[in-house]
Design an enzyme around this catalytic site. Sequence first.
Site, PDB file in Angstrom:
ATOM      1  N   HIS B  37      38.396  67.921  72.680  1.00  0.00           N
ATOM      2  CA  HIS B  37      38.287  66.489  72.342  1.00  0.00           C
ATOM      3  C   HIS B  37      37.337  66.280  71.166  1.00  0.00           C
ATOM      4  O   HIS B  37      37.609  65.500  70.252  1.00  0.00           O
ATOM      5  CB  HIS B  37      37.788  65.699  73.558  1.00  0.00           C
ATOM      6  N   LYS B 103      40.790  63.137  86.711  1.00  0.00           N
ATOM      7  CA  LYS B 103      40.310  62.644  88.005  1.00  0.00           C
ATOM      8  C   LYS B 103      38.986  61.919  87.809  1.00  0.00           C
ATOM      9  O   LYS B 103      38.180  62.305  86.962  1.00  0.00           O
ATOM     10  CB  LYS B 103      40.181  63.794  89.015  1.00  0.00           C
TER      11      LYS B 103
END
Lengths: 281, 184
Positions: B37, B103
């Site tokens: 990222h 999650k």
Amino acid sequence: MRKINYKTVVEAVEALCLKAAYELPEDVENVIKESLAVEESPLGKSILKQYLENADIARNKRIPICQDTGAAVFLAEVGTDCFIEGGSLTDAVKQGTAAGYKNGYLRKSMVEDPIFDRKNTGDNTPVIVHLLETEGDILKLTLAPKGGGSENMSKTAMLKPLEGEQGVIDFVVKTVTESGANPCPPTIVGVGIGGDFEYAAFLAKKALFRRTGEPHPDPRYAEMEHKILKAVNESGVGPQGLGGRTTAFAVHIEKTGCHIASLPVAVNLNCHAARHASVSI
Amino acid sequence: MPTKITIPFDKDQLAKLSAGDEVLITGYIYTARDVAHKRLCELIDTNKELPLDLSDSIIYFAGPSPAAPGRVIGAAGPTTSYRMDAFSPKLIEKAGITGMIGKGSRSEEVIAAMKKNGAVYFAAIGGAGALIAEKVKSAEIVCYEDLGPEAIRRLEVEDFPAVVAIDSTGRNLYETGPAEFVKF
């Protein structure tokens, strides 16, 4: 003095890494089944069922239960009447872990340096070994691979002594509920009380090595475990933090004496995939 | 019964998904974790070309365990998403991702970017790595191979089980779900 061969330890550790990664222990599987009976959320129930299905697939097809096969954390109970011949225990554990993670196709999740580079070491070392002296001539090794998600939600606090039982309960409940979905609930909550700053943290970790749901032998602490579990499960966090009645499967407390000025407390969380495996040599 | 959805999603399909819906996802998704990222966002910040086309794509926050011989992939469950919160708004706004799978809850900034761009966040079941591995039909490294388990991989998934955790209107199951069961 009993001699234990270095290579025997290496091979035992290698086998332990594989067993821990693929086979969810029976005590953990049992608490999941028990929770299914009390969980009221349909989604929560569906998630708990998928945990059981996942454990079956992992065991039968030899796929790790979770891709985060963890930092390799060992509790080494070393009999005072035995010694390792041919090398140190720590080296043997390290070598066995590197072999297990390679040959078992487990994820290597350790980096060389915590700040600079953060280069993956490629063999899941360093390992973390806690040594405990025991009577006799047996070496007992327990491996609890520790995932990053639940470890990251762990906390310590230095409470004032007179905050007492309620202070500890409030801190633990707050730590668990605020962590929400992140530690992969329902969790097993390890609580270390007493000692000093770092020993409380060790006790919290050691508490996670206990058979899941087994109460503390001192009834006062067993009662505290019960109170914390009840409060945590009233938080509504539920399986995967998506709502429900089961936020934790069990609370385990380990305690020891401490300084007159201190009340150290530590909370170490374990995800629902509470993997552990032991071998006695 | 879970709703079956296929990638690429169209915006109408995404808009119909509501927090709490169980879904089975089929199609291609890309894995990326923290460092991947960071690298993608550095390229965006310096106006450089990305090593892959992320428009209308789904990013899965995951770092699978290695594939044993004869298998496509090892265990392949999600990692915790909040570590990607600082980067996700940029990938939604500048790289055009329309979905994320992970999650745990997301930051207000991520949810705001999702609402503005009609993106959806799905929760996969953490710790169900073997079950999810069975839903992966193929896997290949696209870039950042040096990151090992954290490389960007293109996964072909079939009936990948997930829950709509935050929908394109910003409704967040991590808040509404627990609120339904809280007793204090």
